[in-house]
Design a protein around this motif. Structure first.
Motif, PDB file in Angstrom:
ATOM      1  N   ALA A 170      60.612  75.043  27.982  1.00  0.00           N
ATOM      2  CA  ALA A 170      60.228  73.884  27.182  1.00  0.00           C
ATOM      3  C   ALA A 170      61.396  72.909  27.215  1.00  0.00           C
ATOM      4  CB  ALA A 170      59.887  74.290  25.747  1.00  0.00           C
ATOM      5  N   ASN A 171      61.127  71.662  26.865  1.00  0.00           N
ATOM      6  CA  ASN A 171      62.218  70.682  26.879  1.00  0.00           C
ATOM      7  C   ASN A 171      62.176  69.780  25.644  1.00  0.00           C
ATOM      8  OD1 ASN A 171      59.988  69.377  28.889  1.00  0.00           O
ATOM      9  ND2 ASN A 171      61.043  67.765  27.749  1.00  0.00           N
ATOM     10  N   TRP A 172      63.347  69.226  25.334  1.00  0.00           N
ATOM     11  CA  TRP A 172      63.535  68.312  24.218  1.00  0.00           C
ATOM     12  C   TRP A 172      64.235  67.056  24.734  1.00  0.00           C
ATOM     13  CZ3 TRP A 172      63.530  73.427  24.083  1.00  0.00           C
ATOM     14  CH2 TRP A 172      62.928  74.104  23.015  1.00  0.00           C
ATOM     15  N   GLY A 173      64.031  65.921  24.058  1.00  0.00           N
ATOM     16  CA  GLY A 173      64.708  64.691  24.437  1.00  0.00           C
ATOM     17  C   GLY A 173      65.295  63.987  23.227  1.00  0.00           C
ATOM     18  N   PHE A 174      66.460  63.375  23.403  1.00  0.00           N
ATOM     19  CA  PHE A 174      67.107  62.608  22.338  1.00  0.00           C
ATOM     20  C   PHE A 174      68.146  61.689  22.972  1.00  0.00           C
ATOM     21  CE2 PHE A 174      69.240  66.660  22.848  1.00  0.00           C
ATOM     22  CZ  PHE A 174      70.577  66.324  22.951  1.00  0.00           C
ATOM     23  N   VAL A 175      68.681  60.758  22.204  1.00  0.00           N
ATOM     24  CA  VAL A 175      69.692  59.817  22.686  1.00  0.00           C
ATOM     25  C   VAL A 175      71.074  60.319  22.299  1.00  0.00           C
ATOM     26  CG1 VAL A 175      70.577  57.458  22.526  1.00  0.00           C
ATOM     27  CG2 VAL A 175      68.106  57.874  22.582  1.00  0.00           C
ATOM     28  N   ILE A 176      72.015  60.331  23.269  1.00  0.00           N
ATOM     29  CA  ILE A 176      73.381  60.788  23.024  1.00  0.00           C
ATOM     30  C   ILE A 176      74.130  59.753  22.181  1.00  0.00           C
ATOM     31  CG2 ILE A 176      75.590  61.304  24.131  1.00  0.00           C
ATOM     32  CD1 ILE A 176      73.615  63.478  24.535  1.00  0.00           C
ATOM     33  N   PRO A 177      74.760  60.158  21.075  1.00  0.00           N
ATOM     34  CA  PRO A 177      75.510  59.212  20.238  1.00  0.00           C
ATOM     35  C   PRO A 177      76.681  58.575  20.992  1.00  0.00           C
ATOM     36  CG  PRO A 177      75.101  61.271  19.070  1.00  0.00           C
ATOM     37  CD  PRO A 177      74.726  61.510  20.492  1.00  0.00           C
ATOM     38  N   ASP A 178      77.086  57.396  20.552  1.00  0.00           N
ATOM     39  CA  ASP A 178      78.170  56.668  21.214  1.00  0.00           C
ATOM     40  C   ASP A 178      79.520  57.356  21.053  1.00  0.00           C
ATOM     41  OD1 ASP A 178      76.395  54.746  22.052  1.00  0.00           O
ATOM     42  OD2 ASP A 178      76.777  53.402  20.363  1.00  0.00           O
ATOM     43  N   SER A 179      79.663  58.229  20.053  1.00  0.00           N
ATOM     44  CA  SER A 179      80.940  58.914  19.835  1.00  0.00           C
ATOM     45  C   SER A 179      81.102  60.130  20.736  1.00  0.00           C
ATOM     46  CB  SER A 179      81.050  59.361  18.374  1.00  0.00           C
ATOM     47  OG  SER A 179      80.036  60.309  18.067  1.00  0.00           O
ATOM     48  N   PHE A 180      80.093  60.444  21.518  1.00  0.00           N
ATOM     49  CA  PHE A 180      80.091  61.646  22.344  1.00  0.00           C
ATOM     50  C   PHE A 180      81.156  61.579  23.434  1.00  0.00           C
ATOM     51  CE2 PHE A 180      78.649  63.795  26.183  1.00  0.00           C
ATOM     52  CZ  PHE A 180      78.356  65.055  25.721  1.00  0.00           C
ATOM     53  N   VAL A 181      81.907  62.691  23.614  1.00  0.00           N
ATOM     54  CA  VAL A 181      82.899  62.789  24.687  1.00  0.00           C
ATOM     55  C   VAL A 181      82.850  64.198  25.269  1.00  0.00           C
ATOM     56  CG1 VAL A 181      84.496  61.047  23.755  1.00  0.00           C
ATOM     57  CG2 VAL A 181      84.726  63.437  23.058  1.00  0.00           C
ATOM     58  N   GLY A 182      83.530  64.399  26.379  1.00  0.00           N
ATOM     59  CA  GLY A 182      83.655  65.733  26.941  1.00  0.00           C
ATOM     60  C   GLY A 182      82.652  65.992  28.047  1.00  0.00           C
ATOM     61  N   THR A 183      82.787  67.160  28.655  1.00  0.00           N
ATOM     62  CA  THR A 183      81.927  67.549  29.778  1.00  0.00           C
ATOM     63  C   THR A 183      81.143  68.827  29.490  1.00  0.00           C
ATOM     64  OG1 THR A 183      83.765  68.775  30.779  1.00  0.00           O
ATOM     65  CG2 THR A 183      83.467  66.482  31.469  1.00  0.00           C
ATOM     66  N   THR A 184      81.333  69.429  28.317  1.00  0.00           N
ATOM     67  CA  THR A 184      80.601  70.646  27.975  1.00  0.00           C
ATOM     68  C   THR A 184      80.031  70.543  26.565  1.00  0.00           C
ATOM     69  OG1 THR A 184      82.564  71.763  27.091  1.00  0.00           O
ATOM     70  CG2 THR A 184      82.077  72.079  29.445  1.00  0.00           C
ATOM     71  N   ALA A 185      79.022  71.362  26.316  1.00  0.00           N
ATOM     72  CA  ALA A 185      78.451  71.517  24.979  1.00  0.00           C
ATOM     73  C   ALA A 185      78.028  72.975  24.835  1.00  0.00           C
ATOM     74  CB  ALA A 185      77.259  70.596  24.781  1.00  0.00           C
ATOM     75  N   THR A 186      78.020  73.476  23.607  1.00  0.00           N
ATOM     76  CA  THR A 186      77.614  74.862  23.375  1.00  0.00           C
ATOM     77  C   THR A 186      76.202  74.895  22.793  1.00  0.00           C
ATOM     78  OG1 THR A 186      78.605  74.937  21.163  1.00  0.00           O
ATOM     79  CG2 THR A 186      79.976  75.632  23.023  1.00  0.00           C
ATOM     80  N   PHE A 187      75.430  75.892  23.230  1.00  0.00           N
ATOM     81  CA  PHE A 187      74.038  76.056  22.824  1.00  0.00           C
ATOM     82  C   PHE A 187      73.868  77.450  22.222  1.00  0.00           C
ATOM     83  CE2 PHE A 187      74.063  72.675  25.770  1.00  0.00           C
ATOM     84  CZ  PHE A 187      72.920  71.915  25.599  1.00  0.00           C
ATOM     85  N   THR A 188      73.339  77.512  21.000  1.00  0.00           N
ATOM     86  CA  THR A 188      73.138  78.777  20.306  1.00  0.00           C
ATOM     87  C   THR A 188      71.664  78.947  19.989  1.00  0.00           C
ATOM     88  OG1 THR A 188      75.337  78.622  19.300  1.00  0.00           O
ATOM     89  CG2 THR A 188      73.781  80.166  18.310  1.00  0.00           C
ATOM     90  N   PRO A 189      71.007  80.018  20.508  1.00  0.00           N
ATOM     91  CA  PRO A 189      69.583  80.224  20.225  1.00  0.00           C
ATOM     92  C   PRO A 189      69.351  80.967  18.910  1.00  0.00           C
ATOM     93  CG  PRO A 189      70.355  81.869  21.780  1.00  0.00           C
ATOM     94  CD  PRO A 189      71.531  80.990  21.483  1.00  0.00           C
ATOM     95  N   TYR A 190      68.325  80.539  18.196  1.00  0.00           N
ATOM     96  CA  TYR A 190      67.839  81.218  16.994  1.00  0.00           C
ATOM     97  C   TYR A 190      66.428  81.706  17.335  1.00  0.00           C
ATOM     98  CZ  TYR A 190      71.697  79.191  14.309  1.00  0.00           C
ATOM     99  OH  TYR A 190      72.953  78.852  13.840  1.00  0.00           O
ATOM    100  N   TRP A 191      66.195  83.011  17.246  1.00  0.00           N
ATOM    101  CA  TRP A 191      64.939  83.538  17.765  1.00  0.00           C
ATOM    102  C   TRP A 191      64.544  84.825  17.057  1.00  0.00           C
ATOM    103  CZ3 TRP A 191      64.487  88.279  20.505  1.00  0.00           C
ATOM    104  CH2 TRP A 191      65.705  88.951  20.717  1.00  0.00           C
TER     105      TRP A 191
END
Length: 236
Positions: free
Chosen positions: A116-137
């Motif tokens: 499945a996929n989600w879409g949103f706009v990245i905030p202007d304060s965003f920096v870096g080349t990585t992000a962490t993803f934590t699943p709740y299931w």
């Protein structure tokens, strides 16, 4: 008032010595006697702690920007209700009746890889080349492990949506069912993305039943995903 128009804020003790916190006529705040060491500036562009590597800068307009270890994390939560499915996907969206409340899930099959996929706009304060993803299931029954995969794409102005594969580097999180119909918070996965501040971002979450570590013989029910990334400014 101290020398050269300095304002003495208060006295502090340092190993028995008496020193004063001063504001100089240049707008610098520091601790010392005649030429205080600058801690930060109250006017003009400067930075906390006189450390450009690890602390925040204050612009002449009062805006804060963060660098190094001072960069705070921002969090976004993706919920099962917001997940979108391609017409070729059979991932089921369900509302589950708990004992005292209802919750929504995306149910991923144990034999066929689904996403499945989600879409949103990245905030202007965003920096870096990585992000962490934590699943709740959770899962309604069974035993064994689940392998979640997270992938990302970023789309700038006039960038085609149908350009093929997403531009990030996917990462996985493997978790084990402990108790049926109980909350499970999986390990965080670090994804290398291609996002830029202001982009339209896409997140894709899949289950990988072909993976040797995915042994749960039942639907894995995704409830939410927590995303964390670094921010380079106080305001968007």
């Amino acid at each position: 008032v101290g020398a050269s128009g300095e304002a003495i804020i208060f006295q502090v003790g340092n190993n028995g010595a008496t020193e004063a916190m001063r504001i100089t006529n240049a707008g610098n705040v520091g601790i010392g006697t005649t030429a205080p060491s600058v801690l930060f500036s109250v006017k003009g562009a400067s930075r906390h702690g006189d450390d450009a590597t690890n602390y925040a800068a204050i612009s002449s307009t009062g805006a804060l920007t963060y660098v190094g270890s001072a960069q705070p994390n921002r969090t976004m939560i993706l919920t099962a209700q917001g997940g979108l499915l391609l017409s070729t996907q059979t991932t089921a969206q369900a509302n589950v009746d708990g004992t005292n409340f209802a919750y929504s899930t995306l149910d991923y099959d144990q034999t066929t890889s689904e996403k499945a996929n989600w879409g949103f706009v990245i905030p202007d304060s965003f920096v870096g080349t990585t992000a962490t993803f934590t699943p709740y299931w959770t899962a309604a029954s069974g035993s064994g492990g689940v392998v979640w995969q997270f992938d990302t794409g970023g789309f700038a102005d006039n960038e085609a949506f149908n350009g093929g594969a997403l531009g990030g580097t996917a990462a996985t999180s493997t978790d084990t069912l402990l108790t049926a119909n109980a909350m499970h918070i999986g390990p965080a996965a670090t994804v290398t993305h291609d996002w830029t501040a202001g982009d339209f971002a896409v997140v894709e979450v899949a289950r990988l039943p072909a993976d040797a570590s995915d042994t749960l013989g039942a639907d894995a029910r995704l409830i939410a995903v927590k995303i964390e990334w670094a921010a380079g400014a106080e305001s968007d």
